[in-house]
Design a protein around this motif. Structure first.
Motif, PDB file in Angstrom:
ATOM      1  N   VAL A 273       0.890  -1.517  -0.045  1.00  0.00           N
ATOM      2  CA  VAL A 273       0.025  -0.197   0.026  1.00  0.00           C
ATOM      3  C   VAL A 273       1.487   0.805   0.134  1.00  0.00           C
ATOM      4  O   VAL A 273       0.526   2.371  -0.970  1.00  0.00           O
ATOM      5  CB  VAL A 273      -1.212   0.388   1.730  1.00  0.00           C
ATOM      6  CG1 VAL A 273      -1.542   0.843   1.111  1.00  0.00           C
ATOM      7  CG2 VAL A 273      -1.751  -1.093   0.782  1.00  0.00           C
ATOM      8  N   ILE A 274       1.578   1.373   0.691  1.00  0.00           N
ATOM      9  CA  ILE A 274       2.686   2.066   0.596  1.00  0.00           C
ATOM     10  C   ILE A 274       3.651   2.521  -0.654  1.00  0.00           C
ATOM     11  O   ILE A 274       3.266   3.903  -0.871  1.00  0.00           O
ATOM     12  CB  ILE A 274       3.755   1.996   1.675  1.00  0.00           C
ATOM     13  CG1 ILE A 274       3.148   2.052   3.182  1.00  0.00           C
ATOM     14  CG2 ILE A 274       5.636   2.908   1.389  1.00  0.00           C
ATOM     15  CD1 ILE A 274       4.592   1.392   4.257  1.00  0.00           C
ATOM     16  N   GLY A 275       3.559   1.237  -0.827  1.00  0.00           N
ATOM     17  CA  GLY A 275       4.332   2.001  -2.863  1.00  0.00           C
ATOM     18  C   GLY A 275       3.259   2.296  -3.239  1.00  0.00           C
ATOM     19  O   GLY A 275       3.453   3.493  -4.350  1.00  0.00           O
TER      20      GLY A 275
ATOM     21  N   GLU B  12       3.050   6.342  -3.067  1.00  0.00           N
ATOM     22  CA  GLU B  12       4.180   6.531  -3.276  1.00  0.00           C
ATOM     23  C   GLU B  12       4.698   6.793  -5.321  1.00  0.00           C
ATOM     24  O   GLU B  12       4.761   7.676  -5.771  1.00  0.00           O
ATOM     25  CB  GLU B  12       5.336   6.019  -3.069  1.00  0.00           C
ATOM     26  CG  GLU B  12       5.583   6.007  -0.991  1.00  0.00           C
ATOM     27  CD  GLU B  12       7.186   5.277  -0.965  1.00  0.00           C
ATOM     28  OE1 GLU B  12       7.461   4.108  -2.237  1.00  0.00           O
ATOM     29  OE2 GLU B  12       7.858   5.574  -0.001  1.00  0.00           O
ATOM     30  N   TYR B  13       4.110   5.112  -5.913  1.00  0.00           N
ATOM     31  CA  TYR B  13       3.697   5.373  -7.372  1.00  0.00           C
ATOM     32  C   TYR B  13       3.123   6.346  -7.611  1.00  0.00           C
ATOM     33  O   TYR B  13       3.030   7.347  -8.325  1.00  0.00           O
ATOM     34  CB  TYR B  13       4.049   3.891  -7.485  1.00  0.00           C
ATOM     35  CG  TYR B  13       3.405   3.866  -9.140  1.00  0.00           C
ATOM     36  CD1 TYR B  13       4.527   3.983 -10.109  1.00  0.00           C
ATOM     37  CD2 TYR B  13       2.198   3.601  -9.665  1.00  0.00           C
ATOM     38  CE1 TYR B  13       4.676   3.939 -11.172  1.00  0.00           C
ATOM     39  CE2 TYR B  13       2.154   3.945 -11.164  1.00  0.00           C
ATOM     40  CZ  TYR B  13       3.336   3.690 -11.691  1.00  0.00           C
ATOM     41  OH  TYR B  13       3.249   3.810 -13.077  1.00  0.00           O
ATOM     42  N   SER B  14       2.014   6.924  -6.742  1.00  0.00           N
ATOM     43  CA  SER B  14       0.994   8.167  -7.327  1.00  0.00           C
ATOM     44  C   SER B  14       1.707   9.278  -7.800  1.00  0.00           C
ATOM     45  O   SER B  14       1.269  10.047  -8.090  1.00  0.00           O
ATOM     46  CB  SER B  14      -0.088   7.462  -6.624  1.00  0.00           C
ATOM     47  OG  SER B  14      -1.023   6.817  -6.559  1.00  0.00           O
ATOM     48  N   LEU B  15       2.438   9.181  -5.722  1.00  0.00           N
ATOM     49  CA  LEU B  15       2.332  10.790  -6.208  1.00  0.00           C
ATOM     50  C   LEU B  15       3.906  10.558  -6.894  1.00  0.00           C
ATOM     51  O   LEU B  15       4.077  12.290  -7.594  1.00  0.00           O
ATOM     52  CB  LEU B  15       3.378  10.827  -4.879  1.00  0.00           C
ATOM     53  CG  LEU B  15       2.712  11.160  -3.610  1.00  0.00           C
ATOM     54  CD1 LEU B  15       3.270  10.860  -2.662  1.00  0.00           C
ATOM     55  CD2 LEU B  15       1.245  12.144  -3.665  1.00  0.00           C
ATOM     56  N   ALA B  16       4.383   9.801  -7.356  1.00  0.00           N
ATOM     57  CA  ALA B  16       5.757  10.064  -8.414  1.00  0.00           C
ATOM     58  C   ALA B  16       5.106  10.342 -10.132  1.00  0.00           C
ATOM     59  O   ALA B  16       6.013  10.778 -11.111  1.00  0.00           O
ATOM     60  CB  ALA B  16       6.255   8.464  -8.664  1.00  0.00           C
TER      61      ALA B  16
ATOM     62  N   VAL C  64      -0.381  14.909  -6.409  1.00  0.00           N
ATOM     63  CA  VAL C  64      -0.480  16.167  -5.386  1.00  0.00           C
ATOM     64  C   VAL C  64      -0.868  15.823  -4.207  1.00  0.00           C
ATOM     65  O   VAL C  64      -1.754  15.170  -4.184  1.00  0.00           O
ATOM     66  CB  VAL C  64      -0.441  17.593  -6.161  1.00  0.00           C
ATOM     67  CG1 VAL C  64      -0.562  18.391  -4.205  1.00  0.00           C
ATOM     68  CG2 VAL C  64       0.313  17.994  -7.160  1.00  0.00           C
ATOM     69  N   ALA C  65      -0.182  15.070  -3.173  1.00  0.00           N
ATOM     70  CA  ALA C  65      -0.877  14.736  -1.803  1.00  0.00           C
ATOM     71  C   ALA C  65      -1.485  16.525  -1.230  1.00  0.00           C
ATOM     72  O   ALA C  65      -1.394  16.958  -1.610  1.00  0.00           O
ATOM     73  CB  ALA C  65       0.101  14.532  -0.913  1.00  0.00           C
TER      74      ALA C  65
ATOM     75  N   THR D 205      -4.874  20.315  -9.802  1.00  0.00           N
ATOM     76  CA  THR D 205      -6.662  19.280 -10.163  1.00  0.00           C
ATOM     77  C   THR D 205      -6.265  17.971 -10.131  1.00  0.00           C
ATOM     78  O   THR D 205      -7.288  17.483  -9.422  1.00  0.00           O
ATOM     79  CB  THR D 205      -6.609  20.071 -11.591  1.00  0.00           C
ATOM     80  OG1 THR D 205      -6.385  18.901 -12.813  1.00  0.00           O
ATOM     81  CG2 THR D 205      -7.548  21.522 -11.223  1.00  0.00           C
ATOM     82  N   LEU D 206      -5.642  17.572  -9.489  1.00  0.00           N
ATOM     83  CA  LEU D 206      -4.535  16.051  -9.444  1.00  0.00           C
ATOM     84  C   LEU D 206      -4.100  15.864  -8.433  1.00  0.00           C
ATOM     85  O   LEU D 206      -3.643  15.446  -8.036  1.00  0.00           O
ATOM     86  CB  LEU D 206      -3.941  15.483 -11.133  1.00  0.00           C
ATOM     87  CG  LEU D 206      -3.829  13.720 -10.927  1.00  0.00           C
ATOM     88  CD1 LEU D 206      -5.487  13.008 -10.907  1.00  0.00           C
ATOM     89  CD2 LEU D 206      -2.855  13.780 -11.800  1.00  0.00           C
ATOM     90  N   ALA D 207      -5.143  15.906  -7.256  1.00  0.00           N
ATOM     91  CA  ALA D 207      -4.840  15.310  -5.806  1.00  0.00           C
ATOM     92  C   ALA D 207      -4.490  14.005  -5.588  1.00  0.00           C
ATOM     93  O   ALA D 207      -5.852  13.311  -5.934  1.00  0.00           O
ATOM     94  CB  ALA D 207      -5.838  16.165  -4.807  1.00  0.00           C
ATOM     95  N   VAL D 208      -3.878  12.960  -4.457  1.00  0.00           N
ATOM     96  CA  VAL D 208      -3.296  11.962  -4.645  1.00  0.00           C
ATOM     97  C   VAL D 208      -4.524  11.762  -3.031  1.00  0.00           C
ATOM     98  O   VAL D 208      -3.850  12.301  -2.078  1.00  0.00           O
ATOM     99  CB  VAL D 208      -2.477  11.282  -4.803  1.00  0.00           C
ATOM    100  CG1 VAL D 208      -2.081  10.302  -4.807  1.00  0.00           C
ATOM    101  CG2 VAL D 208      -1.906  11.936  -6.330  1.00  0.00           C
ATOM    102  N   LEU D 209      -5.553  11.164  -2.711  1.00  0.00           N
ATOM    103  CA  LEU D 209      -5.560  10.067  -1.854  1.00  0.00           C
ATOM    104  C   LEU D 209      -5.311   9.056  -1.542  1.00  0.00           C
ATOM    105  O   LEU D 209      -5.460   8.297  -2.360  1.00  0.00           O
ATOM    106  CB  LEU D 209      -7.033  10.362  -1.926  1.00  0.00           C
ATOM    107  CG  LEU D 209      -8.187  12.034  -2.560  1.00  0.00           C
ATOM    108  CD1 LEU D 209      -9.948  11.107  -2.915  1.00  0.00           C
ATOM    109  CD2 LEU D 209      -8.489  12.488  -1.665  1.00  0.00           C
TER     110      LEU D 209
END
Length: 113
Positions: free
Chosen positions: A45-47, A50-54, A58-59, A69-73
């Motif tokens: 889940v951590i991976g 991290e992949y979504s942010l990479a 944007v957190a 507009t692309l916020a990672v939940l």
């Protein structure tokens, strides 16, 4: 692929412990030991997060906004059912024995934002 707030991802997976001992020995004997993608669910889940942010997400900030507009939940584990728990929840018993077969199965993982 991005999911909106309140979305969830569910998938089942297979674990090595589900294999009979002879099957594990057989794959090792021919030089192809059984390999699995998820050895540690928390690390998985951590991976994913991290992949979504990479990938450009944007957190979200503490006030709920983000820098784009692309916020990672972040995903979190909402349920993790292993084989024995799934049998207890979903398979009926008769004379003290389960009436269905569910042995070669790792579990079901439900991730949500």
């Amino acid at each position: 692929t991005m999911c909106g707030k309140g979305s969830c991802i569910a998938f089942d997976y297979f674990d090595e412990w589900c294999l009979a001992e002879w099957a594990r020995k057989s794959t090792k004997r021919v030089g192809e030991p059984w390999k699995f993608a998820i050895e540690d669910v928390d690390e998985f889940v951590i991976g994913c997060n991290e992949y979504s942010l990479a990938m450009g997400g944007v957190a979200p900030s503490k006030d709920g906004g983000g820098e784009s507009t692309l916020a990672v939940l972040p995903l979190r584990i909402t349920d993790h059912l292993r084989c024995e728990e799934m049998k207890r929840r979903y398979i009926a018993k008769w004379n003290g024995r389960y009436i269905a077969y569910l042995e070669e199965f790792g579990g079901c993982l439900l991730l949500g934002s």
